[in-house]
Design a protein around this motif. Structure first.
Motif, PDB file in Angstrom:
ATOM      1  N   SER A  37       0.832  -1.212   0.000  1.00  0.00           N
ATOM      2  CA  SER A  37       0.000   0.000   0.000  1.00  0.00           C
ATOM      3  C   SER A  37       0.862   1.255   0.000  1.00  0.00           C
ATOM      4  O   SER A  37       0.523   2.242  -0.662  1.00  0.00           O
ATOM      5  CB  SER A  37      -0.964   0.008   1.178  1.00  0.00           C
ATOM      6  OG  SER A  37      -0.280   0.170   2.406  1.00  0.00           O
ATOM      7  N   THR A  38       1.977   1.225   0.699  1.00  0.00           N
ATOM      8  CA  THR A  38       2.885   2.373   0.722  1.00  0.00           C
ATOM      9  C   THR A  38       3.480   2.621  -0.662  1.00  0.00           C
ATOM     10  O   THR A  38       3.548   3.763  -1.128  1.00  0.00           O
ATOM     11  CB  THR A  38       4.002   2.154   1.756  1.00  0.00           C
ATOM     12  OG1 THR A  38       3.400   1.975   3.049  1.00  0.00           O
ATOM     13  CG2 THR A  38       4.968   3.326   1.795  1.00  0.00           C
ATOM     14  N   VAL A  40       2.218   1.612  -3.616  1.00  0.00           N
ATOM     15  CA  VAL A  40       1.147   2.025  -4.535  1.00  0.00           C
ATOM     16  C   VAL A  40       0.747   3.476  -4.276  1.00  0.00           C
ATOM     17  O   VAL A  40       0.614   4.282  -5.208  1.00  0.00           O
ATOM     18  CB  VAL A  40      -0.073   1.077  -4.431  1.00  0.00           C
ATOM     19  CG1 VAL A  40      -1.281   1.632  -5.166  1.00  0.00           C
ATOM     20  CG2 VAL A  40       0.293  -0.305  -4.945  1.00  0.00           C
ATOM     21  N   LYS A  41       0.576   3.831  -3.005  1.00  0.00           N
ATOM     22  CA  LYS A  41       0.189   5.202  -2.668  1.00  0.00           C
ATOM     23  C   LYS A  41       1.283   6.181  -3.076  1.00  0.00           C
ATOM     24  O   LYS A  41       0.999   7.230  -3.662  1.00  0.00           O
ATOM     25  CB  LYS A  41      -0.103   5.348  -1.177  1.00  0.00           C
ATOM     26  CG  LYS A  41      -0.703   6.699  -0.839  1.00  0.00           C
ATOM     27  CD  LYS A  41      -0.772   7.011   0.639  1.00  0.00           C
ATOM     28  CE  LYS A  41      -1.590   6.074   1.434  1.00  0.00           C
ATOM     29  NZ  LYS A  41      -1.719   6.486   2.842  1.00  0.00           N
ATOM     30  N   GLY A  44       1.294   6.605  -6.804  1.00  0.00           N
ATOM     31  CA  GLY A  44       0.112   7.380  -7.202  1.00  0.00           C
ATOM     32  C   GLY A  44       0.275   8.864  -6.906  1.00  0.00           C
ATOM     33  O   GLY A  44      -0.055   9.714  -7.744  1.00  0.00           O
ATOM     34  N   LEU A  45       0.803   9.178  -5.730  1.00  0.00           N
ATOM     35  CA  LEU A  45       1.021  10.580  -5.371  1.00  0.00           C
ATOM     36  C   LEU A  45       2.045  11.232  -6.294  1.00  0.00           C
ATOM     37  O   LEU A  45       1.882  12.383  -6.706  1.00  0.00           O
ATOM     38  CB  LEU A  45       1.469  10.698  -3.912  1.00  0.00           C
ATOM     39  CG  LEU A  45       0.424  10.336  -2.853  1.00  0.00           C
ATOM     40  CD1 LEU A  45       1.050  10.327  -1.465  1.00  0.00           C
ATOM     41  CD2 LEU A  45      -0.778  11.261  -2.901  1.00  0.00           C
ATOM     42  N   TYR A  80      -8.065   1.285   1.354  1.00  0.00           N
ATOM     43  CA  TYR A  80      -6.860   1.905   0.812  1.00  0.00           C
ATOM     44  C   TYR A  80      -7.219   2.982  -0.204  1.00  0.00           C
ATOM     45  O   TYR A  80      -6.542   4.013  -0.282  1.00  0.00           O
ATOM     46  CB  TYR A  80      -5.961   0.849   0.161  1.00  0.00           C
ATOM     47  CG  TYR A  80      -5.368  -0.114   1.156  1.00  0.00           C
ATOM     48  CD1 TYR A  80      -4.436   0.307   2.099  1.00  0.00           C
ATOM     49  CD2 TYR A  80      -5.741  -1.450   1.153  1.00  0.00           C
ATOM     50  CE1 TYR A  80      -3.888  -0.570   3.015  1.00  0.00           C
ATOM     51  CE2 TYR A  80      -5.196  -2.339   2.076  1.00  0.00           C
ATOM     52  CZ  TYR A  80      -4.267  -1.894   2.998  1.00  0.00           C
ATOM     53  OH  TYR A  80      -3.731  -2.757   3.907  1.00  0.00           O
ATOM     54  N   PHE A  81      -8.261   2.757  -0.976  1.00  0.00           N
ATOM     55  CA  PHE A  81      -8.662   3.730  -1.983  1.00  0.00           C
ATOM     56  C   PHE A  81      -9.079   5.047  -1.332  1.00  0.00           C
ATOM     57  O   PHE A  81      -8.668   6.122  -1.774  1.00  0.00           O
ATOM     58  CB  PHE A  81      -9.780   3.181  -2.872  1.00  0.00           C
ATOM     59  CG  PHE A  81     -10.191   4.140  -3.945  1.00  0.00           C
ATOM     60  CD1 PHE A  81      -9.366   4.372  -5.034  1.00  0.00           C
ATOM     61  CD2 PHE A  81     -11.389   4.834  -3.852  1.00  0.00           C
ATOM     62  CE1 PHE A  81      -9.724   5.289  -6.033  1.00  0.00           C
ATOM     63  CE2 PHE A  81     -11.765   5.744  -4.836  1.00  0.00           C
ATOM     64  CZ  PHE A  81     -10.933   5.972  -5.921  1.00  0.00           C
ATOM     65  N   CYS A  83      -8.191   6.156   1.552  1.00  0.00           N
ATOM     66  CA  CYS A  83      -6.971   6.739   2.111  1.00  0.00           C
ATOM     67  C   CYS A  83      -6.186   7.463   1.022  1.00  0.00           C
ATOM     68  O   CYS A  83      -5.720   8.589   1.218  1.00  0.00           O
ATOM     69  CB  CYS A  83      -6.125   5.639   2.747  1.00  0.00           C
ATOM     70  SG  CYS A  83      -4.556   6.220   3.405  1.00  0.00           S
ATOM     71  N   PHE A  84      -6.058   6.824  -0.133  1.00  0.00           N
ATOM     72  CA  PHE A  84      -5.323   7.434  -1.241  1.00  0.00           C
ATOM     73  C   PHE A  84      -5.996   8.722  -1.713  1.00  0.00           C
ATOM     74  O   PHE A  84      -5.328   9.743  -1.924  1.00  0.00           O
ATOM     75  CB  PHE A  84      -5.179   6.451  -2.413  1.00  0.00           C
ATOM     76  CG  PHE A  84      -4.538   7.062  -3.613  1.00  0.00           C
ATOM     77  CD1 PHE A  84      -3.175   7.323  -3.626  1.00  0.00           C
ATOM     78  CD2 PHE A  84      -5.292   7.416  -4.721  1.00  0.00           C
ATOM     79  CE1 PHE A  84      -2.579   7.922  -4.728  1.00  0.00           C
ATOM     80  CE2 PHE A  84      -4.703   8.013  -5.824  1.00  0.00           C
ATOM     81  CZ  PHE A  84      -3.341   8.264  -5.821  1.00  0.00           C
ATOM     82  N   THR A  87      -5.544  11.452   1.030  1.00  0.00           N
ATOM     83  CA  THR A  87      -4.145  11.892   1.082  1.00  0.00           C
ATOM     84  C   THR A  87      -3.791  12.705  -0.153  1.00  0.00           C
ATOM     85  O   THR A  87      -3.128  13.745  -0.052  1.00  0.00           O
ATOM     86  CB  THR A  87      -3.201  10.680   1.229  1.00  0.00           C
ATOM     87  OG1 THR A  87      -3.578   9.928   2.377  1.00  0.00           O
ATOM     88  CG2 THR A  87      -1.756  11.122   1.378  1.00  0.00           C
ATOM     89  N   SER A  88      -4.239  12.267  -1.330  1.00  0.00           N
ATOM     90  CA  SER A  88      -3.972  13.003  -2.572  1.00  0.00           C
ATOM     91  C   SER A  88      -4.589  14.395  -2.520  1.00  0.00           C
ATOM     92  O   SER A  88      -3.951  15.389  -2.893  1.00  0.00           O
ATOM     93  CB  SER A  88      -4.549  12.256  -3.778  1.00  0.00           C
ATOM     94  OG  SER A  88      -3.981  10.995  -3.900  1.00  0.00           O
TER      95      SER A  88
END
Length: 191
Positions: A37-38, A40-41, A44-45, A80-81, A83-84, A87-88
Motif C-alpha cells: 500500500s505504501t 502504490v500510494k 500514485g502521489l 486503501y482507496f 486513504c489514497f 491523502t492526494s
C-alpha cells in the motif's frame, strides 16, 4: 482489493516455499499490506505530482507527512482507496496553499502550523492502529520519536526560513503537511 490480493498471494507463496510458518502467515500478510500500500500510494502521489508539475512539493509533503505519520499514527480510513483519495486531496491542498501564501505572512502561518501540530502531538501521539494496537513499551517509544521528529521539523523549518527566505513556500508546504498529520491524531476521528 488489489493490495489485499497481492499481499495474500505473496504470503501464500512464502508459506508454500517454507520461508515462513503457518503461525507467521498473518503477520507477513499484514506487513506486506503495509509495504504494497505504501508503494502504490507513493507511486500514485508522484504520478499526480508529475501531472501538475509539482514533484518537489509532493516529495516535501510525502517526506514530512510520512515521517511523522509512521511514528505518531493517526486516523485510518476503512479502505486503501479512500486513504489514497484523501491523502492526494490534502497533498494538493497543502501544495496549493503553500504556493499561495504571501512571504509577508508565511512566518506566521508556519509558526501557527508548527505550534498546533506540537500541541496535537503532546496531547494525543501516538495513536495506534486498530489492526495493530501498541503495548506500553511501544507507546512510549513512538511518543518519544514523535516528539523528536516534531522538534526536528520545527527547528529545520524555522532555520531554513531564516537562512533562505526564497524557500518559504516549501517550508509552508512542510508545515501544512505535518499539521495535516497532526489533525489525524485528534480524538474526534474515533468511532
Amino acid at each position: 482489493m488489489f493490495i489485499d490480493s497481492i499481499s495474500k498471494t505473496i504470503s501464500q507463496k512464502m508459506l508454500d516455499a517454507s520461508i515462513i510458518s503457518i503461525e507467521d502467515k498473518d503477520i507477513y500478510y499484514y506487513g506486506l499490506q503495509l509495504i504494497v500500500s505504501t508503494i502504490v500510494k507513493g507511486m500514485g502521489l508522484l504520478i499526480i505530482a508529475l501531472l501538475f508539475d509539482k514533484v518537489v512539493e509532493a516529495l516535501i509533503f510525502i517526506g514530512a507527512f510520512g515521517l511523522l505519520r509512521i511514528n505518531a499514527g493517526g486516523f485510518h480510513l476503512d479502505t486503501y482507496f479512500k486513504c489514497f483519495v484523501v491523502t492526494s486531496a490534502f497533498m494538493m491542498l497543502c501544495i496549493w496553499i503553500g504556493n499561495m501564501i504571501p512571504l509577508s505572512i508565511a512566518p506566521y502561518i508556519i509558526i501557527c502550523c508548527l505550534a498546533m501540530t506540537a500541541l496535537f502531538i503532546l496531547l494525543y501521539a501516538p495513536v495506534d492502529n486498530p489492526n495493530r494496537p501498541l503495548n506500553g513499551k511501544e507507546y512510549k517509544k513512538f511518543r518519544v520519536r514523535s516528539l523528536y521528529i516534531m522538534y526536528f521539523f520545527a527547528i529545520t523549518i524555522i532555520l531554513v526560513c531564516f537562512i533562505k527566505t526564497e524557500l518559504y513556500k516549501y517550508m509552508c508546504i512542510a508545515s501544512l503537511s505535518i499539521l495535516f498529520e497532526g489533525i489525524t491524531l485528534l480524538p474526534v476521528w474515533k468511532r
